[in-house]
Design a protein around this motif. Structure first.
Motif, short mmCIF file in Angstrom:
data_model
loop_
_atom_site.label_atom_id
_atom_site.label_comp_id
_atom_site.label_asym_id
_atom_site.label_seq_id
_atom_site.Cartn_x
_atom_site.Cartn_y
_atom_site.Cartn_z
N GLY A 38 12.49 4.72 10.66
CA GLY A 38 11.71 4.90 9.45
C GLY A 38 12.10 6.14 8.67
O GLY A 38 11.31 6.68 7.92
N THR A 41 11.88 5.53 5.03
CA THR A 41 10.50 5.50 4.56
C THR A 41 9.97 6.92 4.38
O THR A 41 9.30 7.22 3.39
CB THR A 41 9.60 4.75 5.58
OG1 THR A 41 10.31 3.60 6.03
CG2 THR A 41 8.31 4.33 4.95
N ASN A 44 11.65 8.30 1.25
CA ASN A 44 11.04 7.77 0.03
C ASN A 44 9.66 8.37 -0.21
O ASN A 44 9.30 8.72 -1.33
CB ASN A 44 10.90 6.25 0.11
CG ASN A 44 12.25 5.56 0.02
OD1 ASN A 44 13.23 6.15 -0.42
ND2 ASN A 44 12.30 4.33 0.47
N THR A 53 14.49 0.23 2.27
CA THR A 53 14.09 0.30 3.66
C THR A 53 14.08 -1.09 4.27
O THR A 53 13.96 -2.08 3.57
CB THR A 53 12.67 0.88 3.82
OG1 THR A 53 11.78 0.02 3.11
CG2 THR A 53 12.58 2.27 3.28
N ARG A 170 4.31 5.33 6.51
CA ARG A 170 3.85 4.41 5.48
C ARG A 170 2.64 4.98 4.73
O ARG A 170 2.31 4.53 3.65
CB ARG A 170 3.49 3.07 6.10
CG ARG A 170 4.71 2.36 6.66
CD ARG A 170 4.28 1.12 7.40
NE ARG A 170 5.44 0.34 7.83
CZ ARG A 170 5.37 -0.93 8.15
NH1 ARG A 170 4.23 -1.56 8.08
NH2 ARG A 170 6.45 -1.58 8.54
N ASP A 406 11.69 -6.89 6.72
CA ASP A 406 10.70 -5.90 7.12
C ASP A 406 10.14 -6.20 8.50
O ASP A 406 9.83 -5.31 9.27
CB ASP A 406 9.56 -5.92 6.11
CG ASP A 406 9.30 -4.56 5.51
OD1 ASP A 406 10.29 -3.82 5.34
OD2 ASP A 406 8.15 -4.24 5.23
N LYS A 545 3.34 -4.20 -0.66
CA LYS A 545 4.43 -3.29 -0.98
C LYS A 545 5.75 -4.06 -1.11
O LYS A 545 6.54 -3.79 -2.01
CB LYS A 545 4.54 -2.26 0.14
CG LYS A 545 5.03 -0.92 -0.34
CD LYS A 545 4.86 0.09 0.75
CE LYS A 545 5.37 1.45 0.34
NZ LYS A 545 5.23 2.39 1.44
#
Lengths: 713, 78
Positions: A38, A41, A44, A53, A170, A406, A545
């Motif tokens: 991640g 993530t 970002n 991602t 997240r 994902d 998302k």
């Protein structure tokens, strides 16, 4: 897949990393971590950028950087490729190590996966050896909680003597903890020195012999203990970098040469050769990581991963693995076709209504015919067509595909397909690059960097084009719906077309296998190299998302690219179709010239010319065909039915339709893709070959199909 | 009794402990990087649809390894 404005096309190829600070006081922070923890993530979340991602290892293949501001300080964040170690065994590891080592970052944040922290600590321990300012960022705490893995972050921080921050990348709020820690890092003084990995006594004494001399010469430019160990390890790639960084004469210094010789002698006296040394180093690191986690990471549930294993049993079993793959592919196509049909005609209706109003306006102001032709019938109409045909399927296909990505399904595809790829002397990771090709072939080709062996990487690069990208999907879908589905639509016909499309994709995949095999028996001879592939835990995709991101990031971006090529192309084509030389337009002269050859392939000159003019972007192939045909006719609105009529009037049969689809699947890559191939392979030879192979196969397939069709008609 | 064998010999659901690595070059390094050193516990968690590679649980992560590479990983079972 890696399909954002920064990862597609020309920008996809990084040309070395130049960090641009926004102001002198900016601090540079490197984001390191194992693959698929991640990192992107986190990146970002911190920078507000859209690095793509996805749940699979090796997604970030080059350094990216962005900016992040807190109340106290502004930072340049550098997302470096995910690696398991910093020993520089692969290109990515080298990039990562070089940046941490020589990029002089002010801090290194090592992002870790809470669900397998112990293994992640290997990288942390190596980073600590190099850099004094390491922050451990334990990500995916939510997942660990769900799996009932308890982590005592404080204990780990105490043992490592570096800050440890737990986050859920997240959620933006938890990232604040990370930035707070970054801020406080620069304020702290007299920090305890972080935990050093303790090596066996023989190695330790060799290190101290070398370090004594080395530290005299490097000052605090590099960690002298780490450097001494690496010099003893005779790490070739590092030595090249050191020569660049410290100057050629550093290692030629007689004192250092002597110290090294002494250290090496100590090692060889205790029977430690290079391989043994490497193994002892790794074992010491792994054991240290074990010790750090002992009592600090508790697995409360014995079978914490039982759900993942159950899903794997279904998705990768002998019985169901392959059928599910095919069904999923067909299902996605079906949803795309069914879902796109209605909005497509709606958008077309709207945009062509606008065209009529534009025409009215041009008549009203008494604009000359040629101006109306160029702007409305040329530029606007092609643009409208591209938008109405491309937007709906992409807005459906991309989110669906992103959901699979994902959730973590793609590595399973590579896992399942490794055996067939191995038969072709290639490797299963090629399947991942093919999946990226569905989005954009140029992105797929950059993605080939995840394949370690140069030979296998070239195989993947040369065959990526056999997967149709989003520029070709609309062409395929449009022709399919026109010629092979009844006007009524309905469940049966949409299923039929989804299966048809799946069959075409399968043909592309089979061709990939065949060409890969052929190449590995001829130009790229070799045996399959060894391969490890991580199968990450499944994650529940973030529905909202995914939809928002895939529409804004990918769909609109790709559409924008298509439109920017389509608009000028529309203009040029209108000119070519309307400027007459002798008794016919330039376009029809060219088409006539190509016609005999095209007929052999079951096409016509116009179609072939459309493919040639579509070199900058495949999206405009169908619009060119329509425009060329319409130069003779006068249809103003184009729904599916009238479009089919237009094609039939110009001599299309179902054979023409199939040949056009076949040639769309197999012809030269678009200009961006070729440019990327040149960049990635570094050679014109492979670039030319990458264009010739699919073209020749496409031409031969069309000729063969036409021949067979004639026999039966 | 401790028995030495290759990693290929364990079936899905079975566990073993790494004894030594016979692999060389890049593969050896990669296996070391994922923490496959002596005494590491490995569990086979499944095989791919094609029957090869197989997936192994190594230090909390699931890694797919091909059977010919498994031949170079020596394990001990009880």
């Amino acid at each position: 897949m890696g399909l954002t404005s920064s990862s597609t096309g020309i920008k996809a190829v990084d040309s070395g990393l130049i960090i641009k600070k926004q102001s002198e006081s900016d601090k540079v922070v490197a984001l390191a971590g194992n693959p698929n923890v991640g990192k992107s993530t986190v990146f970002n979340g911190l920078t507000g950028m859209n690095q793509h991602t996805g749940n699979w290892p090796g997604k970030t293949v080059s350094n990216a950087h962005g900016y992040c501001k807190t109340k106290k300080q502004s930072y340049v964040m550098v997302d470096i490729p995910g690696t398991y170690s910093l020993m520089a065994h692969s290109a990515e590891e080298e990039v990562a190590r070089n940046f941490i080592c020589f990029g002089e970052p002010d801090a290194v944040v090592v992002v870790c996966d809470a669900t397998c922290l112990e293994r992640n600590l290997n990288l942390v321990l190596q980073a600590i050896e190099i850099s004094p300012n390491v922050i451990v960022c334990v990500n995916l705490l939510d997942e660990a909680k769900r799996k009932q893995i308890h982590i005592d972050l404080e204990k780990i921080s105490k043992r490592l003597c570096v800050p440890v921050v737990g986050i859920v990348a997240r959620s933006k709020r938890s990232l604040k903890r990370l930035t707070d820690t970054l801020d406080s890092l620069s304020e702290q003084k007299d920090r305890v020195s972080p935990l050093a990995v303790k090596y066996p006594d023989e190695i330790e004494s060799a290190i101290s012999v070398v370090e004594k001399t080395v530290s005299k010469y490097i000052g605090d430019k590099l960690n002298s203990r780490w450097l001494s160990l690496k010099l003893l390890d005779r790490d070739e790639s590092l030595i090249t970098e050191i020569n660049k960084y410290l100057g050629d004469d550093f290692l030629k210094n007689p004192e250092i040469e002597k110290a090294l010789a002494d250290g090496e002698k100590l090692l060889s006296d205790s029977g430690i050769d290079k391989q043994k040394l490497e193994e002892l180093i790794v074992s010491s690191i792994v054991t240290t990581a074990e010790e750090v986690c002992r009592g600090a990471v508790l697995y409360k549930k014995e079978k914490y991963d039982s759900v993942d294993r159950k899903i794997d049993k279904v998705l990768t079993s002998k019985l169901t693995g392959y059928p599910i793959m095919l069904l999923l592919l067909a299902f996605i196509f079906w949803l795309t076709i069914v879902g796109a049909n209605y909005p497509s005609s709606l958008i077309a209706g709207g945009l062509f209504w606008v065209q009529d109003r534009l025409s009215d306006f041009f008549h009203y102001i008494n604009a000359p015919d040629w101006l109306h032709g160029i702007l409305v019938l040329g530029l606007y109409r092609v643009l409208a067509w591209v938008v109405s045909v491309m937007l709906p399927p992409m807005a459906i296909f991309f989110p669906l595909f992103t959901l699979l990505e994902d959730a973590g399904y793609l590595p399973r595809v590579a896992y399942n397909l490794d055996k067939p790829f191995k038969r072709c002397n290639a490797c299963g990771k090629q399947a991942l690059t093919m999946c990226m090709g569905f989005g954009c072939n140029a992105a797929g080709i950059v993605g080939c960097r995840i394949i370690d062996s140069p030979r296998e990487r070239l195989l993947a690069i040369l065959t990526n084009n056999f997967v149709p990208c989003n520029g070709r999907f609309p062409t395929l879908i449009a022709i399919l719906t026109m010629f092979f589905i009844g006007a009524s639509g309905g469940l049966f016909s949409s299923l039929q077309s989804a299966l048809f499309l799946t069959a075409i994709i399968l043909l592309g995949i089979l061709t990939t296998f065949a060409v890969t095999k052929l190449l590995s028996k001829t130009l790229l001879k070799g045996v399959p190299s060894s391969f490890t592939l991580e199968l990450p835990p499944y994650r529940k995709p973030q529905l909202g998302k995914v939809i928002v991101r895939s529409i804004f990031d990918r769909t609109l971006f790709v559409l924008g690219r298509a439109a920017s090529v389509a608009a000028p192309a529309g203009l040029i084509i209108w000119l070519a179709a309307n400027i007459t030389v002798g008794d016919a337009s330039i376009l029809s002269h060219c088409a006539e010239f190509l016609d005999p050859f095209a007929k052999l392939m079951g096409l016509d000159g116009v179609i072939l010319i459309a493919f040639i003019l579509g070199f900058p972007a495949n999206e405009i192939v169908l619009p060119i065909i329509i425009m060329a045909y319409m130069a003779q006719g006068s249809i103003l609105e184009l729904d599916n039915f009238q479009m089919k009529q237009l094609f039939i009037d110009n001599g299309w049969t179902w054979v023409t339709a199939i040949n056009t689809m076949l040639f769309s699947l197999m012809h030269w890559p678009c200009s961006t893709t070729l440019w990327t191939i040149k960049k990635e392979s570094g050679s014109w030879k492979w670039t030319v070959l990458a264009a010739i192979i699919p073209t020749v196969i496409g031409i031969l397939t069309c000729i063969l199909f036409t021949f067979i069709a004639k026999l039966f008609l | 009794m401790r028995q030495l064998n290759t990693l290929n010999s364990i079936k899905p659901g079975e566990r073993a402990v790494v004894e030594s690595l016979n692999s060389t070059g890049t593969m050896r390094r990669r296996l070391l990087d994922i923490g496959l050193i002596k005494n590491t516990e490995v569990e086979c968690v499944g095989r791919s649809a094609g029957g090869d590679p197989s997936a192994y649980l190594i230090r909390g992560a699931v890694i797919a390894i091909r059977s010919e590479d498994c031949n170079n990983i020596i394990i001990a079972t009880n």
